[in-house]
Structures are given as C-alpha cells and as structure tokens.
Write a protein that holds these residues in place. Structure first.
Motif, PDB file in Angstrom:
ATOM      1  N   LEU A 241       0.818  -1.210   0.000  1.00 38.57           N
ATOM      2  CA  LEU A 241       0.000   0.000   0.000  1.00 38.57           C
ATOM      3  C   LEU A 241       0.853   1.262   0.000  1.00 38.57           C
ATOM      4  O   LEU A 241       0.511   2.261  -0.636  1.00 38.57           O
ATOM      5  N   GLY A 242       1.962   1.238   0.726  1.00 33.83           N
ATOM      6  CA  GLY A 242       2.823   2.406   0.792  1.00 33.83           C
ATOM      7  C   GLY A 242       3.414   2.755  -0.561  1.00 33.83           C
ATOM      8  O   GLY A 242       3.467   3.924  -0.944  1.00 33.83           O
ATOM      9  N   VAL A 243       3.861   1.732  -1.308  1.00 33.77           N
ATOM     10  CA  VAL A 243       4.416   1.944  -2.644  1.00 33.77           C
ATOM     11  C   VAL A 243       3.356   2.530  -3.563  1.00 33.77           C
ATOM     12  O   VAL A 243       3.599   3.498  -4.300  1.00 33.77           O
ATOM     13  N   VAL A 244       2.166   1.969  -3.525  1.00 35.22           N
ATOM     14  CA  VAL A 244       1.081   2.425  -4.396  1.00 35.22           C
ATOM     15  C   VAL A 244       0.680   3.860  -4.066  1.00 35.22           C
ATOM     16  O   VAL A 244       0.517   4.705  -4.947  1.00 35.22           O
ATOM     17  N   ALA A 245       0.511   4.162  -2.780  1.00 36.06           N
ATOM     18  CA  ALA A 245       0.028   5.474  -2.378  1.00 36.06           C
ATOM     19  C   ALA A 245       1.016   6.586  -2.686  1.00 36.06           C
ATOM     20  O   ALA A 245       0.622   7.734  -2.893  1.00 36.06           O
TER      21      ALA A 245
ATOM     22  N   ALA B 182      -1.388  -4.240   9.273  1.00 32.54           N
ATOM     23  CA  ALA B 182      -0.351  -5.263   9.178  1.00 32.54           C
ATOM     24  C   ALA B 182       0.996  -4.709   8.731  1.00 32.54           C
ATOM     25  O   ALA B 182       1.996  -5.428   8.759  1.00 32.54           O
ATOM     26  N   ARG B 183       1.034  -3.436   8.341  1.00 31.81           N
ATOM     27  CA  ARG B 183       2.295  -2.839   7.900  1.00 31.81           C
ATOM     28  C   ARG B 183       3.217  -2.591   9.088  1.00 31.81           C
ATOM     29  O   ARG B 183       2.783  -2.055  10.106  1.00 31.81           O
ATOM     30  N   PRO B 184       4.485  -2.967   8.993  1.00 26.42           N
ATOM     31  CA  PRO B 184       5.420  -2.690  10.097  1.00 26.42           C
ATOM     32  C   PRO B 184       5.723  -1.198  10.191  1.00 26.42           C
ATOM     33  O   PRO B 184       5.835  -0.510   9.172  1.00 26.42           O
TER      34      PRO B 184
ATOM     35  N   ARG C 115       1.001  -7.495  13.375  1.00 26.18           N
ATOM     36  CA  ARG C 115      -0.388  -7.951  13.227  1.00 26.18           C
ATOM     37  C   ARG C 115      -0.552  -8.638  11.879  1.00 26.18           C
ATOM     38  O   ARG C 115      -0.013  -8.208  10.863  1.00 26.18           O
ATOM     39  N   ALA C 116      -1.285  -9.723  11.883  1.00 22.47           N
ATOM     40  CA  ALA C 116      -1.529 -10.478  10.658  1.00 22.47           C
ATOM     41  C   ALA C 116      -3.033 -10.648  10.468  1.00 22.47           C
ATOM     42  O   ALA C 116      -3.809 -10.575  11.426  1.00 22.47           O
TER      43      ALA C 116
END
Length: 339
Positions: free
Chosen positions: A226-230, A268-270, A281-282
């Motif tokens: 998500l971070g890469v996409v955003a 779930a992202r570190p 979290r998973a």
C-alpha cells in the motif's frame, strides 16, 4: 448524505475505461474465477494503483487489458476501451499495434523479462525498430537518449552489457526505458519495486513519477504494498478475491479506510519506529480458492466484523462522495455505518 450509486464514477477525459471485467481460467477440469466484475476509469495523466495480496487478481487485470493471458484464460466484460476503442474486440494483429505504442507493460521481474543472451543495446534496438522503425546509428542515438532519460549513467557503455552484469535497480530502469521507447499513452507497471531495497524502490518510484510528468503518461501501478502504491497514485483500487473492495483517493484509502480488509492491510504494515517487542499484526486465515463466481463477500471468513448478510449476498461497490466500498456494514445494511 450524498446519494450512493452502484457504478464506478465516469470521467469525460478518460483514456482507459474498464467495465465489468471478468477473467476465469480453465485447466485440468477446473475453473478458477480470478477476476470478477472489475470496473474503473483512468484519466489522461492520472496514476491508479491496484493493491492486494497475492492471488487477489491485480496482475490478472493488468494482463487482461494487454491481452497477454495464457490460452486457458477466458476474458469477458462489457468493455475495455482505450480512447473509445474496445480492446476486447480487437484481433491479435490489431492488438499488437496497441502494445508498446499505446500501452506498455513493465513486468514483475526484470531478470527473467530480459533475454539473458542479448545485450541491453540489442533489446533497445529491437524495441525501437518495432515501434519507431529506427535502426543503425539512429537506433543507437535514441537508445542512449532513453537510458539517459531513466537515469542510467554512462549509457553508451551499458548498451554492450548483458542483463546479469547489471544491478537489480539498473535492470528495472532498462525495462522502463524499453517500455517508454514507443511513447505510450499508458504505462502499466506490475510490481516494479519487487526484490529491490528500499532506497532503490524510492528511486524507481521517483523515476516513474518524473516520466509521468515529462511524457504526459497515465500509469497503472500494481503492487501488494500500500505504501508503494500510495506514494505515486492519485487513486487506489484495493482488490480481494478477484473483486474491487475499495476505490478512493490514495489519501482516503490510507487515512480513512472503510473496508475491513483495507484496514487490516494497513494495520499489518510494520512501523519504522514501532516497538520491536510488539508482534506484527496479521490477517487470520487465508484467501480461499475461487472455483465459483462470488455470491457473497469473499473476505467474510476472515473479517472481524462479519454479519450474517456478508456470507449470504455479494455487496455492491457503492460510492459516497467519491469513496467506493463493497461492504454491507459500510452500506448500513444490518449494521451501523462505519464512520
């Protein structure tokens, strides 16, 4: 409260329009419904991110647009149009004229996408001859220009190098140079930062953003991150089980997620500065096999907010103030609306 409508928002300036795209694979007597009813519009100069875990159908959407799926795949849909031309109705010869010239694809793994027995220069010359009709000295000069464009130092010497002689980040830059060699209107980047360290990831994303502005391209960025996409996308489509479960701006998806799956992905992202003693979290469970067209919410077996209606009926993708969500609880049916 704004009125909800069960269709994706239209854009008069759309370059690409996808409606009800579905893909199923037939093999060994089984049918897998990999993509189910995906719809979106992509405007000129816009970047859209498609995110989801492995098996969600995001790469299949990209390959279906390009008509690069295996023969076992069956593509259906109302339409997939590029500037009003239906790509699904094109014959193979016409589609070959679209690939590279109008839509280009950057594959996941540049090491396997590049031919190991051809030099970078031979790759470039082949692409330039097919798309631009260039050869000889003209192809050499243009190859140097393209490698300069993607930030490769000493491009003249790199043209004689083989893929294994380049770093992962440099191979990815070569793939991007090949993709933009035909001056496409749309660039599809499928996991362009996979297996790259975070510093190189940032450089590749900055490169794509710069090329988008300089070449006036639209971009579809496919990733599980998500971070890469955003960081690059104007809008984000979150996919699960072959369907789009959330469609909104990058800011809305990251800061105000509505679908429980999107919230779980973000949780779930570190965290860089997080407590190392706190376990990551998973999302419990695993995505199931999609052997039948979806008749209920695919995320229901793993959803902490699951209601009876979730396992009985498929929620539509409803838009409120430009934020689309496919969730019965968000829709306010048999449950309070998630703020």
């Amino acid at each position: 409260m704004a009125e909800s409508v069960p269709v994706a928002p239209q854009d008069a300036a759309s370059l690409l329009s996808v409606r009800d795209l579905s893909v199923c694979f037939h093999a060994k007597g089984e049918t897998v419904h990999a993509v189910n009813g995906v719809s979106f519009d992509l405007a000129r100069g816009e970047a859209i991110g498609i995110v989801g875990e492995s098996g969600s159908g995001k790469s299949t959407v990209a390959l279906a647009i390009m008509q690069l799926l295996a023969p076992a795949a069956e593509i259906s849909g109302s339409h997939v149009t590029l500037e009003g031309r239906d790509l699904l109705a094109m014959n193979p010869r016409a589609m070959r004229q679209v690939r590279g010239r109008e839509i280009a694809l950057v594959f996941q793994d540049p090491m396997t996408a590049l031919n190991p027995v051809l030099t970078v220069g031979q790759h470039m010359q082949e692409a330039l001859y097919l798309h631009e009709g260039l050869k000889g000295q003209a192809a050499f000069i243009r190859s140097v220009e393209l490698l300069n464009l993607v930030g490769i130092a000493a491009p003249e010497s790199r043209l004689s190098a083989y893929p294994h002689q380049l770093s992962g980040g440099m191979r990815q830059r070569v793939m991007i140079a090949l993709a933009v060699s035909g001056n496409p209107k749309l660039l599809i980047a499928d996991e362009p930062t996979t297996a790259l360290d975070v510093t190189i990831q940032a450089q590749i994303l900055q490169l794509l953003a710069r090329l988008r502005d300089e070449l006036d391209m639209s971009i579809i960025l496919v990733s599980h991150d998500l971070g890469v996409v955003a960081s690059l996308s104007d809008r984000v489509l979150v996919m699960y089980g072959g369907t789009v479960v959330e469609d909104a701006t990058a800011e809305q998806v990251l800061l105000y997620p509505k679908h429980p799956y999107t919230s779980a992905l973000i949780a779930a992202r570190p965290e860089i500065d997080g407590d190392r003693d706190v376990p990551l979290r998973a999302i419990p469970g695993a995505a199931g096999r999609q052997c039948e067209p979806p008749s209920s919410c695919s995320f229901a077996p793993r959803c902490p907010e699951c209601m009876d209606v979730c396992s009985q009926s498929l929620p539509p993708l409803l838009f409120v103030n430009g934020h689309g969500t496919a969730c019965w609880k968000v829709s306010g049916i048999d449950g309070e609306r998630i703020p």
